[in-house]
Design a protein around this motif. Structure first.
Motif, PDB file in Angstrom:
ATOM      1  N   GLN A 108       0.665  -1.299   0.138  1.00 42.55           N
ATOM      2  CA  GLN A 108      -0.068  -0.089   0.040  1.00 42.55           C
ATOM      3  C   GLN A 108       0.952   1.155  -0.003  1.00 42.55           C
ATOM      4  O   GLN A 108       2.003   1.222   0.682  1.00 42.55           O
ATOM      5  CB  GLN A 108      -0.765   0.006   1.002  1.00 42.55           C
ATOM      6  CG  GLN A 108      -1.758  -1.264   1.307  1.00 42.55           C
ATOM      7  CD  GLN A 108      -2.721  -1.174   2.524  1.00 42.55           C
ATOM      8  OE1 GLN A 108      -3.988  -1.449   2.450  1.00 42.55           O
ATOM      9  NE2 GLN A 108      -2.176  -0.774   3.489  1.00 42.55           N
ATOM     10  N   LEU A 109       0.414   2.337  -0.624  1.00 42.32           N
ATOM     11  CA  LEU A 109       0.953   3.463  -0.781  1.00 42.32           C
ATOM     12  C   LEU A 109      -0.096   4.776  -0.241  1.00 42.32           C
ATOM     13  O   LEU A 109      -1.242   4.569  -0.662  1.00 42.32           O
ATOM     14  CB  LEU A 109       1.248   4.032  -1.937  1.00 42.32           C
ATOM     15  CG  LEU A 109       2.281   5.491  -2.135  1.00 42.32           C
ATOM     16  CD1 LEU A 109       3.535   5.182  -1.506  1.00 42.32           C
ATOM     17  CD2 LEU A 109       2.424   5.635  -3.815  1.00 42.32           C
ATOM     18  N   ALA A 110       0.288   5.473   0.665  1.00 45.04           N
ATOM     19  CA  ALA A 110      -0.652   6.483   1.329  1.00 45.04           C
ATOM     20  C   ALA A 110      -0.196   7.875   1.414  1.00 45.04           C
ATOM     21  O   ALA A 110       1.257   8.024   1.732  1.00 45.04           O
ATOM     22  CB  ALA A 110      -1.456   5.893   2.462  1.00 45.04           C
ATOM     23  N   VAL A 111      -0.809   8.809   1.578  1.00 45.54           N
ATOM     24  CA  VAL A 111      -0.607  10.228   2.056  1.00 45.54           C
ATOM     25  C   VAL A 111      -1.427  10.611   3.209  1.00 45.54           C
ATOM     26  O   VAL A 111      -2.543  10.024   3.343  1.00 45.54           O
ATOM     27  CB  VAL A 111      -0.444  11.030   0.761  1.00 45.54           C
ATOM     28  CG1 VAL A 111       0.609  10.766  -0.317  1.00 45.54           C
ATOM     29  CG2 VAL A 111      -1.979  11.013   0.235  1.00 45.54           C
ATOM     30  N   ARG A 112      -1.056  11.667   3.624  1.00 40.25           N
ATOM     31  CA  ARG A 112      -2.035  12.401   4.740  1.00 40.25           C
ATOM     32  C   ARG A 112      -2.773  13.502   4.234  1.00 40.25           C
ATOM     33  O   ARG A 112      -1.903  14.441   3.443  1.00 40.25           O
ATOM     34  CB  ARG A 112      -0.937  12.965   5.910  1.00 40.25           C
ATOM     35  CG  ARG A 112      -1.973  13.531   7.017  1.00 40.25           C
ATOM     36  CD  ARG A 112      -0.776  13.982   8.252  1.00 40.25           C
ATOM     37  NE  ARG A 112      -0.107  14.917   7.840  1.00 40.25           N
ATOM     38  CZ  ARG A 112      -0.313  16.193   7.747  1.00 40.25           C
ATOM     39  NH1 ARG A 112      -1.563  16.580   8.023  1.00 40.25           N
ATOM     40  NH2 ARG A 112       0.657  16.977   7.339  1.00 40.25           N
ATOM     41  N   GLU A 113      -4.035  13.615   4.489  1.00 38.06           N
ATOM     42  CA  GLU A 113      -4.804  14.593   4.040  1.00 38.06           C
ATOM     43  C   GLU A 113      -5.509  15.143   5.482  1.00 38.06           C
ATOM     44  O   GLU A 113      -6.393  14.497   5.806  1.00 38.06           O
ATOM     45  CB  GLU A 113      -5.864  13.987   3.032  1.00 38.06           C
ATOM     46  CG  GLU A 113      -6.876  15.183   2.610  1.00 38.06           C
ATOM     47  CD  GLU A 113      -6.310  16.317   1.696  1.00 38.06           C
ATOM     48  OE1 GLU A 113      -5.124  16.066   1.228  1.00 38.06           O
ATOM     49  OE2 GLU A 113      -6.784  17.413   1.680  1.00 38.06           O
ATOM     50  N   GLY A 114      -4.968  16.274   6.069  1.00 36.45           N
ATOM     51  CA  GLY A 114      -5.568  16.530   7.263  1.00 36.45           C
ATOM     52  C   GLY A 114      -5.249  15.665   8.325  1.00 36.45           C
ATOM     53  O   GLY A 114      -4.198  15.291   8.621  1.00 36.45           O
ATOM     54  N   THR A 115      -6.241  14.983   8.882  1.00 39.35           N
ATOM     55  CA  THR A 115      -6.081  14.201  10.038  1.00 39.35           C
ATOM     56  C   THR A 115      -6.521  12.887   9.770  1.00 39.35           C
ATOM     57  O   THR A 115      -6.818  11.809  10.370  1.00 39.35           O
ATOM     58  CB  THR A 115      -7.026  14.562  11.196  1.00 39.35           C
ATOM     59  OG1 THR A 115      -8.396  14.681  10.833  1.00 39.35           O
ATOM     60  CG2 THR A 115      -6.427  15.987  11.828  1.00 39.35           C
ATOM     61  N   GLU A 116      -6.176  12.551   8.285  1.00 39.79           N
ATOM     62  CA  GLU A 116      -6.816  11.273   7.780  1.00 39.79           C
ATOM     63  C   GLU A 116      -5.594  10.676   6.973  1.00 39.79           C
ATOM     64  O   GLU A 116      -4.910  11.297   6.245  1.00 39.79           O
ATOM     65  CB  GLU A 116      -8.030  11.297   7.047  1.00 39.79           C
ATOM     66  CG  GLU A 116      -9.221  11.501   8.128  1.00 39.79           C
ATOM     67  CD  GLU A 116     -10.581  11.496   7.342  1.00 39.79           C
ATOM     68  OE1 GLU A 116     -11.407  10.723   7.559  1.00 39.79           O
ATOM     69  OE2 GLU A 116     -10.678  12.227   6.343  1.00 39.79           O
ATOM     70  N   VAL A 117      -5.584   9.347   6.698  1.00 35.49           N
ATOM     71  CA  VAL A 117      -4.896   8.795   5.629  1.00 35.49           C
ATOM     72  C   VAL A 117      -5.566   8.648   4.261  1.00 35.49           C
ATOM     73  O   VAL A 117      -6.825   8.248   4.480  1.00 35.49           O
ATOM     74  CB  VAL A 117      -4.459   7.378   6.126  1.00 35.49           C
ATOM     75  CG1 VAL A 117      -3.855   6.507   5.031  1.00 35.49           C
ATOM     76  CG2 VAL A 117      -3.449   7.336   7.011  1.00 35.49           C
ATOM     77  N   VAL A 118      -5.008   8.994   3.185  1.00 34.49           N
ATOM     78  CA  VAL A 118      -5.477   8.560   1.937  1.00 34.49           C
ATOM     79  C   VAL A 118      -4.832   7.610   1.104  1.00 34.49           C
ATOM     80  O   VAL A 118      -3.674   7.861   0.773  1.00 34.49           O
ATOM     81  CB  VAL A 118      -5.817   9.783   0.864  1.00 34.49           C
ATOM     82  CG1 VAL A 118      -6.513   9.533  -0.070  1.00 34.49           C
ATOM     83  CG2 VAL A 118      -6.878  10.969   1.687  1.00 34.49           C
ATOM     84  N   PHE A 119      -5.220   6.616   0.620  1.00 32.91           N
ATOM     85  CA  PHE A 119      -4.519   5.518  -0.019  1.00 32.91           C
ATOM     86  C   PHE A 119      -4.558   5.771  -1.483  1.00 32.91           C
ATOM     87  O   PHE A 119      -5.680   5.813  -2.275  1.00 32.91           O
ATOM     88  CB  PHE A 119      -5.402   4.124   0.200  1.00 32.91           C
ATOM     89  CG  PHE A 119      -4.982   3.780   1.694  1.00 32.91           C
ATOM     90  CD1 PHE A 119      -3.809   2.932   2.038  1.00 32.91           C
ATOM     91  CD2 PHE A 119      -5.900   3.844   2.481  1.00 32.91           C
ATOM     92  CE1 PHE A 119      -3.591   2.521   3.289  1.00 32.91           C
ATOM     93  CE2 PHE A 119      -5.824   3.709   3.857  1.00 32.91           C
ATOM     94  CZ  PHE A 119      -4.604   2.655   4.140  1.00 32.91           C
ATOM     95  N   VAL A 120      -3.358   6.031  -2.010  1.00 35.98           N
ATOM     96  CA  VAL A 120      -3.155   6.492  -3.337  1.00 35.98           C
ATOM     97  C   VAL A 120      -2.927   5.216  -4.369  1.00 35.98           C
ATOM     98  O   VAL A 120      -3.114   5.344  -5.507  1.00 35.98           O
ATOM     99  CB  VAL A 120      -2.128   7.536  -3.581  1.00 35.98           C
ATOM    100  CG1 VAL A 120      -2.445   8.750  -3.008  1.00 35.98           C
ATOM    101  CG2 VAL A 120      -0.868   7.138  -3.250  1.00 35.98           C
ATOM    102  N   GLU A 121      -2.485   3.986  -3.715  1.00 35.50           N
ATOM    103  CA  GLU A 121      -2.374   2.858  -4.531  1.00 35.50           C
ATOM    104  C   GLU A 121      -2.076   1.624  -3.733  1.00 35.50           C
ATOM    105  O   GLU A 121      -1.917   1.462  -2.373  1.00 35.50           O
ATOM    106  CB  GLU A 121      -0.828   2.733  -5.198  1.00 35.50           C
ATOM    107  CG  GLU A 121      -0.662   1.430  -6.140  1.00 35.50           C
ATOM    108  CD  GLU A 121      -1.827   1.438  -7.242  1.00 35.50           C
ATOM    109  OE1 GLU A 121      -2.683   0.636  -7.073  1.00 35.50           O
ATOM    110  OE2 GLU A 121      -1.563   1.943  -8.509  1.00 35.50           O
ATOM    111  N   GLY A 136      -8.046   5.416  -3.191  1.00 40.31           N
ATOM    112  CA  GLY A 136      -8.918   6.769  -2.760  1.00 40.31           C
ATOM    113  C   GLY A 136      -9.650   6.680  -1.393  1.00 40.31           C
ATOM    114  O   GLY A 136     -10.350   7.693  -1.067  1.00 40.31           O
ATOM    115  N   GLY A 137      -9.686   5.521  -0.748  1.00 40.24           N
ATOM    116  CA  GLY A 137     -10.174   5.411   0.449  1.00 40.24           C
ATOM    117  C   GLY A 137      -9.604   6.235   1.722  1.00 40.24           C
ATOM    118  O   GLY A 137      -8.348   6.576   1.621  1.00 40.24           O
ATOM    119  N   ARG A 138     -10.393   6.566   2.828  1.00 42.07           N
ATOM    120  CA  ARG A 138      -9.760   7.190   3.915  1.00 42.07           C
ATOM    121  C   ARG A 138      -9.632   6.330   5.326  1.00 42.07           C
ATOM    122  O   ARG A 138     -10.519   5.509   5.142  1.00 42.07           O
ATOM    123  CB  ARG A 138     -10.514   8.738   4.141  1.00 42.07           C
ATOM    124  CG  ARG A 138     -10.337   9.664   3.101  1.00 42.07           C
ATOM    125  CD  ARG A 138     -11.130  10.964   3.296  1.00 42.07           C
ATOM    126  NE  ARG A 138     -10.865  12.004   2.234  1.00 42.07           N
ATOM    127  CZ  ARG A 138     -10.098  12.813   2.402  1.00 42.07           C
ATOM    128  NH1 ARG A 138      -9.517  13.066   3.462  1.00 42.07           N
ATOM    129  NH2 ARG A 138      -9.920  13.911   1.380  1.00 42.07           N
TER     130      ARG A 138
END
Length: 255
Positions: A108-121, A136-138
């Motif tokens: 899995q690959l993810a970034v932080r958006e505010g106070t959540e994780v967003v999975f980009v792959e 695309g999930g948080r």
């Protein structure tokens, strides 16, 4: 998902109402009738009917043979242009695929958006343990391998905001005590990787590592999710850290 309260007259900025309508969709509600959309968005049925027609015409929504509305392909095409996700994903994908082929586990690959994780792959390994995440999930920052990495390297105000608010529990092993979480986050920064042992599901263990940009800033996290008990976490950490460093170099990092 908590939706904004409806304006009784259905008035207000058109864009805000359109976003409220699109925001009514979720992984649990990917397809809805007009009345369901009205209820979840908090907008009058007449407003939803009018706006859904406009969104259908543009391609942001699609309507199936069952009459239910779904997110349209054109909206996905636009979202895929987001530079933070697109550029990162393109550079990371070869290394994620290598890690997946070596381990045959979930990567899995993810970034932080505010106070959540967003999975980009996410690459699902053959026969790998099922996971709750999707592209695309948080997800909460406090439980997953990638989330713990991103929270450990987040600005102090973000960390304080997360740890002072409600911390969701997914299993009996989920760490919800703020003091204990602070200790875990310090370990992540010191060790260079995270271990999330059965914190999201009872049968999964996740190991995550940070991805850095050319300035050395942590911009993403990569993780390997395996079945609990199938492998010791520390050998997995070496693999994940190697992949994370390779992605970092592809982003210009000189670590």
């Amino acid at each position: 998902m908590r939706q904004p309260r409806a304006n009784p007259g259905g008035t207000g900025p058109v864009l805000a109402r359109a976003l409220r309508l699109l925001g009514a969709f979720s992984a649990r509600h990917p397809a809805m009738t007009l009345s369901e959309l009205s209820r979840r968005s908090g907008l009058p049925v007449s407003t939803v009917h009018r706006m859904a027609g406009e969104l259908l015409a543009w391609g942001a929504l699609e309507r199936g043979e069952d009459g239910r509305y779904r997110i349209g392909l054109r909206l996905w095409e636009v979202a895929a242009l987001a530079p933070r996700g697109q550029g990162l994903r393109e550079r990371a994908l070869p290394f994620l695929e290598d890690l997946s082929q070596i381990t045959r586990e979930n990567v899995q690959l993810a970034v932080r958006e505010g106070t959540e994780v967003v999975f980009v792959e996410r690459i699902a390994g053959s026969g790998a343990v099922p996971v709750l995440t999707r592209v695309g999930g948080r997800f909460a920052l406090t439980a997953t391998g990638v989330g713990l990495v991103l929270l450990a390297h987040a600005p102090d105000d973000v960390r304080q905001d997360v740890l002072s608010g409600p911390i969701p529990r997914y299993t009996e092993y989920t760490v919800t005590d703020p003091a204990r979480l602070r200790e875990l986050l310090a370990d992540v920064r010191g060790n260079g990787y995270s271990i999330s042992d059965r914190q999201v599901t009872d049968d999964a263990l996740s190991v995550g590592a940070p991805v850095r940009d050319a300035r050395g800033t942590v911009v993403a996290a990569v993780s390997l999710v395996v079945r609990h008990g199938s492998s010791a976490p520390h050998p997995l950490a070496a693999l994940v850290r190697t992949s994370a460093r390779a992605i970092s170099r592809a982003l210009g990092s000189v670590d």
